[in-house]
Every structure is written in C-alpha cells, then in structure tokens.
Design a protein around this motif. Structure first.
Motif, short mmCIF file in Angstrom:
data_model
loop_
_atom_site.label_atom_id
_atom_site.label_comp_id
_atom_site.label_asym_id
_atom_site.label_seq_id
_atom_site.Cartn_x
_atom_site.Cartn_y
_atom_site.Cartn_z
N MET A 1 0.84 -1.20 0.00
CA MET A 1 0.00 0.00 0.00
C MET A 1 0.88 1.25 0.00
SD MET A 1 -2.92 -1.06 2.78
CE MET A 1 -3.67 0.52 2.58
N SER A 2 0.44 2.25 -0.71
CA SER A 2 1.18 3.51 -0.74
C SER A 2 0.98 4.25 0.57
CB SER A 2 0.69 4.37 -1.91
OG SER A 2 -0.69 4.65 -1.78
N SER A 3 1.98 5.01 0.97
CA SER A 3 1.91 5.75 2.23
C SER A 3 0.94 6.92 2.09
CB SER A 3 3.31 6.27 2.60
OG SER A 3 3.79 7.13 1.58
N TRP A 4 0.41 7.30 3.25
CA TRP A 4 -0.57 8.40 3.28
C TRP A 4 0.13 9.72 3.02
CZ3 TRP A 4 -0.94 12.33 7.12
CH2 TRP A 4 -2.07 13.15 6.99
N THR A 5 -0.41 10.50 2.10
CA THR A 5 0.17 11.80 1.75
C THR A 5 -0.57 12.90 2.51
OG1 THR A 5 0.71 11.00 -0.46
CG2 THR A 5 0.69 13.39 -0.12
N PRO A 6 0.13 13.67 3.32
CA PRO A 6 -0.55 14.74 4.06
C PRO A 6 -1.09 15.81 3.14
CG PRO A 6 1.82 14.95 4.29
CD PRO A 6 1.58 13.64 3.58
N THR A 7 -2.20 16.39 3.56
CA THR A 7 -2.83 17.46 2.77
C THR A 7 -2.06 18.75 2.92
OG1 THR A 7 -4.99 16.42 3.13
CG2 THR A 7 -4.98 18.69 2.34
N LYS A 8 -1.81 19.42 1.81
CA LYS A 8 -1.12 20.70 1.82
C LYS A 8 -2.15 21.83 1.74
CE LYS A 8 3.10 18.97 -0.38
NZ LYS A 8 4.06 19.15 -1.51
N TYR A 9 -1.90 22.86 2.53
CA TYR A 9 -2.81 24.00 2.59
C TYR A 9 -2.07 25.26 2.15
CZ TYR A 9 -5.90 21.01 5.33
OH TYR A 9 -6.70 19.98 5.76
N LYS A 10 -2.82 26.18 1.61
CA LYS A 10 -2.26 27.47 1.21
C LYS A 10 -3.18 28.58 1.71
CE LYS A 10 -4.48 27.53 -3.35
NZ LYS A 10 -4.26 27.66 -4.81
N THR A 11 -2.58 29.73 1.96
CA THR A 11 -3.33 30.87 2.48
C THR A 11 -4.00 31.60 1.33
OG1 THR A 11 -1.70 31.11 4.26
CG2 THR A 11 -3.16 32.99 3.82
N ALA A 12 -5.33 31.71 1.42
CA ALA A 12 -6.09 32.32 0.34
C ALA A 12 -6.17 33.83 0.44
CB ALA A 12 -7.51 31.73 0.31
N ASN A 13 -5.98 34.38 1.62
CA ASN A 13 -6.08 35.84 1.81
C ASN A 13 -4.75 36.42 2.24
OD1 ASN A 13 -6.11 34.60 4.34
ND2 ASN A 13 -7.30 36.25 5.26
N TRP A 14 -3.70 36.04 1.57
CA TRP A 14 -2.38 36.47 2.00
C TRP A 14 -2.19 37.99 1.98
CZ3 TRP A 14 1.37 35.37 4.91
CH2 TRP A 14 2.62 36.00 4.77
N PRO A 15 -2.68 38.77 1.00
CA PRO A 15 -2.48 40.23 1.05
C PRO A 15 -3.06 40.88 2.31
CG PRO A 15 -3.12 39.55 -1.15
CD PRO A 15 -3.31 38.36 -0.28
N SER A 16 -4.32 40.52 2.65
CA SER A 16 -4.92 41.12 3.85
C SER A 16 -4.27 40.60 5.13
CB SER A 16 -6.42 40.83 3.88
OG SER A 16 -6.66 39.44 3.90
N TYR A 17 -3.88 39.34 5.13
CA TYR A 17 -3.22 38.79 6.32
C TYR A 17 -1.84 39.40 6.51
CZ TYR A 17 -1.33 35.35 9.60
OH TYR A 17 -0.75 34.75 10.68
N ASN A 18 -1.15 39.66 5.42
CA ASN A 18 0.15 40.31 5.50
C ASN A 18 0.02 41.72 6.08
OD1 ASN A 18 3.00 40.62 5.00
ND2 ASN A 18 2.46 41.88 3.22
N THR A 19 -1.03 42.43 5.70
CA THR A 19 -1.27 43.75 6.26
C THR A 19 -1.59 43.68 7.75
OG1 THR A 19 -2.13 44.50 4.12
CG2 THR A 19 -2.67 45.84 6.06
N ALA A 20 -2.35 42.66 8.14
CA ALA A 20 -2.68 42.49 9.56
C ALA A 20 -1.44 42.19 10.39
CB ALA A 20 -3.71 41.37 9.73
N LEU A 21 -0.53 41.40 9.85
CA LEU A 21 0.71 41.10 10.57
C LEU A 21 1.55 42.35 10.79
CD1 LEU A 21 1.78 37.72 8.91
CD2 LEU A 21 0.75 38.07 11.15
N LYS A 22 1.56 43.26 9.81
CA LYS A 22 2.32 44.49 9.97
C LYS A 22 1.64 45.42 10.98
CE LYS A 22 2.46 45.58 5.60
NZ LYS A 22 2.79 46.32 4.35
N GLN A 23 0.31 45.42 11.01
CA GLN A 23 -0.40 46.27 11.95
C GLN A 23 -0.18 45.84 13.40
OE1 GLN A 23 -4.47 46.22 10.70
NE2 GLN A 23 -4.18 47.80 9.14
N ARG A 24 0.17 44.58 13.62
CA ARG A 24 0.40 44.12 14.99
C ARG A 24 1.59 44.83 15.63
NH1 ARG A 24 -0.41 37.50 14.84
NH2 ARG A 24 -2.56 37.51 14.07
N GLY A 25 2.50 45.34 14.85
CA GLY A 25 3.64 46.08 15.39
C GLY A 25 3.40 47.56 15.54
#
Length: 310
Positions: free
Chosen positions: A1-25
């Motif tokens: 049997m083939s080994s289980w492949t973990p699911t990969k995720y990507k961030t769909a709202n990276w522009p707004s999340y990047n702005t939020a990370l900068k606002q935290r400072g």
C-alpha cells in the motif's frame, strides 16, 4: 500500500493577512487618543480615581507586549504621550501595581453570526522558580510554582471567549462549567469540544444544560452511565458510536481534531512570556487576562484563511 500523503494547505487571503501582521507592530492599535483616560466622578464620598480602567489596561498591555517592569512601563507611556502631544498624567508604578490586583480586564471579541462552537483546553505556566535548563541541570528547588490557564475559544473566529486561572492543584474538568458561565445566556452554544479529561458527569450535564453537543472522547475503558440526565444520555451515544466505528474514525467523523486550534492558542499565550512577572495571585490573573486581550486584538486585525491545495 502507498503511504498516506498529508494534505497541503495554502493561504487564500495572503495580502490582507500580511497587512494584519504588519499592523500588529503598530503602537496606534494599542493606544487610542480618544479613550477616557480620567474617569468621570462617581458621586461617592472619598477620593476619586485619577485613572480609568482603560488607562490602567493600556499601560499593562504595553508592559506585557514588551516584557517591561512597572517603572520602565511608566517611562515608556510618558514618552509615548509626549510624542502624541497629550498632556495626560501617567500612573506611577505603585498605582499600576495596586490597580492590577482589582483590574476588570475587558476582553474584546467580534463574535459570530451562528451558534458558538467552543474549544476548551488548559495548560500550565510558571509563576515562580528557576527555568527549565536550571531545573534539568541542577535539579531545581522545591519552590517552583505553576498556574493553570483554562480557556475556551471560538472555533470560527479563533477568539478567546472564556478564561479562568487557577492553582496547579485544580483539575481540568471542574472548570468547564465555570467557562460556560462566562458565555452570555443569550448566546447559542452549538458544540463544546474538549479532550478525555473532561469526560465527567458534571461536564456533560453543564454542556447539555446549554443545549450544546459535547465532542468529548470517552475513556478507553468507558462504561455506559445510567441515563438519569440529558448529559448522560448524550455521553452513552458517544460511547456506542466510538465502539461501533472505532476511536480513530469517531474522532474524524465528529470533528474532534478541531481541538488542535485551542492548543495553538495556548502556544500563542506562552509566546508572550514563558513565565509570569507578577507574584501575587490576583495580579497574575490580571496579567494572563491582559495577554488574552492582546491575542484577541491580534485576531481582530486578521487571521489567515487556508484552503486545501492540489
């Protein structure tokens, strides 16, 4: 049997999340020039308070963010007020220390539109004693004191909705009803997810009293309870389902793995400091509540929205 492949995720709202990370400072999100710094007269006899609860919480928030002692916090706030151009009086270190003991910390949260799915967990944080390296190297001393943090977060918004602080000799299960009591009575609770340590009658009865569904894995040697309450009946259904499906399939089917989000939130609490600076228990409670308020403010600025990739 083939080994289980973990699911990969990507961030769909990276522009707004990047702005939020900068606002935290940014200091502007922690200091509002329009806040009520001096409270209005209460009409009672005696000396009136010179600083409002919001002013004390703002100073303690900056103290927690930068890990400063009380005197350095006072100097930091004074310089910040001069830069803003305000002539407000800054509370001294003794006032901050005294007011921290009785501070009613405001926990901001946005809330959601649907039922609240609560994720509950607890962890320990060091209050007194040497660090982990010193304890492993030299054995440490007997005076190593820990506090337990019990929190409940919203599964959708990842905001902390309930928090309790106890000594290390208090168990996890007795605090679940206390956390549920912090949720407003008019708030509909859809489900409560916790680990097997909360598989007790009091916990299931408290969850059933709020009309919620309990997602708590039964113990490996769990036996059905006498169906004397709604919580016991719901727990017996979970026991039968886990026996029929198996514990692994039941956890995936019930969505129990969503509890990992509250474990991540616990890690974020400790990122603000592996130990507490306050030495009095009431002040330690206020310090932890200020940390939770900081994390909720971070979450309000923006959180990542992930989706499964190809």
């Amino acid at each position: 049997m083939s080994s289980w492949t973990p699911t990969k995720y990507k961030t769909a709202n990276w522009p707004s999340y990047n702005t939020a990370l900068k606002q935290r400072g940014s200091l502007s999100i922690w200091f509002d020039p329009e806040m009520v710094w001096t409270p209005p007269p209460t009409g009672k006899r005696g000396r009136q308070q010179q600083f409002s609860e919001a002013a004390i919480q703002t100073c303690l928030t900056l103290k927690v963010l930068f890990g400063m002692p009380l005197r350095q916090t006072t100097g930091f706030v004074e310089s910040l007020l001069r830069l803003v151009g305000l002539d407000w009086t800054v509370p001294d270190f003794s006032t901050l220390c005294r007011r921290q003991k009785t501070l009613n910390v405001n926990l901001p949260y946005r809330g959601n539109t649907g039922p609240l799915n609560l994720l509950i967990d607890s962890t320990g944080i060091k209050a007194e004693g040497e660090g982990e390296w010193n304890a492993r190297k030299h054995g440490g001393t007997n005076r190593r004191i820990w506090r337990k943090i019990h929190i409940g977060i919203d599964e959708e918004t990842l905001e902390v909705r309930a928090v309790e602080v106890t000594t290390s000799n208090v168990g996890d299960a007795p605090m679940l009803p206390e956390l549920l009591d912090q949720i407003p009575p008019d708030q509909v609770v859809g489900s409560v997810t916790a680990d097997g340590a909360y598989d007790t009658r009091n916990c299931h009865d408290a969850i059933a009293a709020r009309g919620a569904h309990a997602v708590i894995p039964p113990r490996k040697n769990a036996k059905p309870w006498k169906p004397t309450s709604a919580g016991a009946i719901a727990r017996n259904e979970v026991v039968n389902a886990s026996r029929y499906l198996g514990r692994a399939i039941w956890r995936r089917w019930s969505g129990y793995h969503r509890r990992s989000r509250v474990e991540t939130k616990m890690h974020c609490v400790k990122l603000l400091g592996q130990s507490l600076m306050a030495r009095d228990f009431d002040r330690q409670v206020a310090e932890i509540q200020v940390r939770v308020a900081v994390l909720n403010r971070y979450t309000t600025l923006g959180i990542p929205i992930t989706e499964a990739g190809g």
